[in-house]
Design a protein around this motif. Structure first.
Motif, PDB file in Angstrom:
ATOM      1  N   VAL A 180       3.178   8.194  -5.676  1.00 57.21           N
ATOM      2  CA  VAL A 180       2.416   8.826  -6.316  1.00 57.21           C
ATOM      3  C   VAL A 180       2.279  10.364  -5.876  1.00 57.21           C
TER       4      VAL A 180
ATOM      5  N   PHE B 141       0.828  -1.180   0.095  1.00 56.53           N
ATOM      6  CA  PHE B 141      -0.009   0.027   0.030  1.00 56.53           C
ATOM      7  C   PHE B 141       0.782   1.411  -0.073  1.00 56.53           C
TER       8      PHE B 141
ATOM      9  N   CYS C  27       2.622   1.853  -3.252  1.00 55.53           N
ATOM     10  CA  CYS C  27       1.571   2.237  -4.243  1.00 55.53           C
ATOM     11  C   CYS C  27       1.368   3.802  -3.926  1.00 55.53           C
ATOM     12  N   THR C  28       1.085   4.295  -2.810  1.00 59.43           N
ATOM     13  CA  THR C  28       0.640   5.684  -2.555  1.00 59.43           C
ATOM     14  C   THR C  28       1.784   6.715  -2.587  1.00 59.43           C
TER      15      THR C  28
ATOM     16  N   HIS D  50       5.128  12.094  -6.919  1.00 55.37           N
ATOM     17  CA  HIS D  50       5.144  12.465  -8.369  1.00 55.37           C
ATOM     18  C   HIS D  50       4.225  13.678  -8.579  1.00 55.37           C
ATOM     19  N   PHE D  51       3.312  13.751  -7.567  1.00 55.89           N
ATOM     20  CA  PHE D  51       2.374  14.916  -7.789  1.00 55.89           C
ATOM     21  C   PHE D  51       2.990  16.227  -7.246  1.00 55.89           C
TER      22      PHE D  51
END
Lengths: 110, 314
Positions: free
Chosen positions: A81, A74, A77-78, A84-85
């Motif tokens: 991201v 988990f 995955c998060t 990245h943002f």
């Protein structure tokens, strides 16, 4: 067997602490935001992996290991991201970024 | 002028150089501050006497600052230690202070039927407090909707597109494959975990507020990653209002019944069940679900109102 497990746990926790020190130093000492995002990402992925690995070896129960693996999946995955943002928003918002990277200009189109 | 203003509102700075200065200077370093300080010192009056007074003033200010800071810290620490010295020792009986909490701990399981004492406390002993809290959340949502909702009288045609499309296009969230894929896989697990925390609130740590916060965060991630169109299929404005209304009305009516029977010494017909089973604890499980739904709807409603000016598609 017990002392081997202890040594492995301590070893991996030490490696994780090293990665965390890298991440904290990079986040606070770098000046350019992409470098800081990168070093924060090291703390999110590599250091977290070694912490979870040490916890897995230290606990030794199969259910705990599976739960920790879920936690790792988990978080892997998060958190990248969100990293990245952060980078992407900087990419779109920073007008001085042209000094560092080549990009097409998105601002005039919108 | 109006179109230029609108363009500036959309983030366009071209043709605006006389109004907005785009700075190209790097961040100030420590040496820059030192330079500024030296320049300030040179700009002081050249009279040696006045310079000395200036330096003395600054020095005494620094000394005074340190003295006041250290003194207030020492006074604060002393007051805290004095109060701690008057507390009863850890583990000894203090009949004045912990009568209520001892009652909760000793007979909470028996009286409420909830293994999680905190859930039994906030939803049984102090249910009136939690009722007020959930109504506060609902009132906050209503106030934000009053201020931010775009309706017939509160809409500017020229800004409507800004709320619906421009933000998404600007930050490229609706075109980002990474976010969409991760959101597609992660959101069901977040929702499932939120429902687990909600439904297990009377057995394990968690409960209405935390589970509702997780559910609301799942809804926000869903609408961020897969777009508001997908989220509207799950939660329209009408459904959001309906869910909030039903949850609050159920809470109020069931607690009215409990308070009425309790105050008049009547028999309570709600079964407590076996402690530890999933269907136990009397009213705590449905009340947890009601509070959680209100919290989730409030969080998602805030996000949606701030982001696009409406609760959901009509």
């Amino acid at each position: 067997m017990e002392w081997l497990r202890f040594i492995l746990t301590a070893l991996f926790l030490g490696i994780a602490v090293l990665f965390y020190i890298t991440a904290v130093l990079g986040t606070f000492r770098f000046r350019f935001i992409m470098d800081r995002v990168h070093s924060g990402g090291i703390g999110d992925t590599a250091a977290l992996f070694f912490v979870v690995l040490a916890c897995m070896i230290g606990s030794g129960e199969i259910m705990t290991i599976l739960k920790l693996a879920l936690v790792l999946a988990f978080m892997w995955c998060t958190s990248p991201v969100s990293t990245h943002f952060l980078g992407q928003i900087e990419y779109y918002m920073d007008r001085q970024l042209n000094r560092y990277v080549e990009r097409e200009d998105h601002h005039e189109s919108s | 002028m109006k179109s230029r203003l609108r363009a500036w509102f959309d983030g366009d700075l071209s043709g605006m150089e006389e109004f907005v200065q785009v700075t190209e200077t790097p961040d100030a370093t420590h040496e820059d501050f030192k330079q500024t300080e030296l320049a300030f010192e040179e700009s002081l009056p050249q009279n040696p006497r006045s310079r000395m007074i200036e330096r003395l003033g600054r020095k005494s200010y620094h000394i005074l600052y340190r003295v006041v800071a250290v003194t207030s810290c020492i006074v604060f620490i002393g007051v805290m230690l004095y109060v701690i010295g008057h507390l009863s020792r850890f583990g000894t009986d203090n009949p004045r202070a912990d009568e209520v909490s001892r009652r909760y701990i000793e007979s909470g399981l028996e009286e409420t039927g909830a293994t999680n004492i905190v859930a039994g406390m906030i939803l049984d002993y102090r249910a009136f407090d939690t009722l007020g809290e959930s109504h506060v959340l609902f009132t906050a949502l209503v106030c934000v909707a009053m201020l931010l909702q775009l309706d017939r009288k509160n809409t500017r045609r020229d800004l409507e597109d800004y709320y619906t499309t421009t933000l998404d296009v600007y930050f490229r969230t609706s075109q980002d494959r990474i976010l969409q894929t991760i959101g597609f896989f992660v959101v069901p697990f977040i929702m499932m975990f939120g429902i687990y925390v909600l439904v297990n609130g009377h057995l394990s740590p968690g409960g209405g507020f935390s589970g509702g916060a997780i559910l609301g965060a799942g809804m926000i991630i869903l609408s961020c990653s897969l777009g508001f169109k997908t989220a509207d299929r799950l939660l329209t404005a009408r459904r959001l209002n309906l869910v909030t209304f039903i949850a609050l009305a159920f809470y109020s009516i069931s607690k009215c019944y409990v308070f009425y029977t309790g105050a008049n010494g009547l028999e309570n017909h709600i079964p407590k069940g076996i402690p530890g089973a999933i269907l136990s604890g009397g009213l705590i499980l449905p009340l947890n679900v009601a509070v959680g739904l209100v919290v989730a709807c409030t969080m998602y409603g805030f996000f949606s109102l701030f982001r696009r000016g409406k609760l959901g598609s009509d």
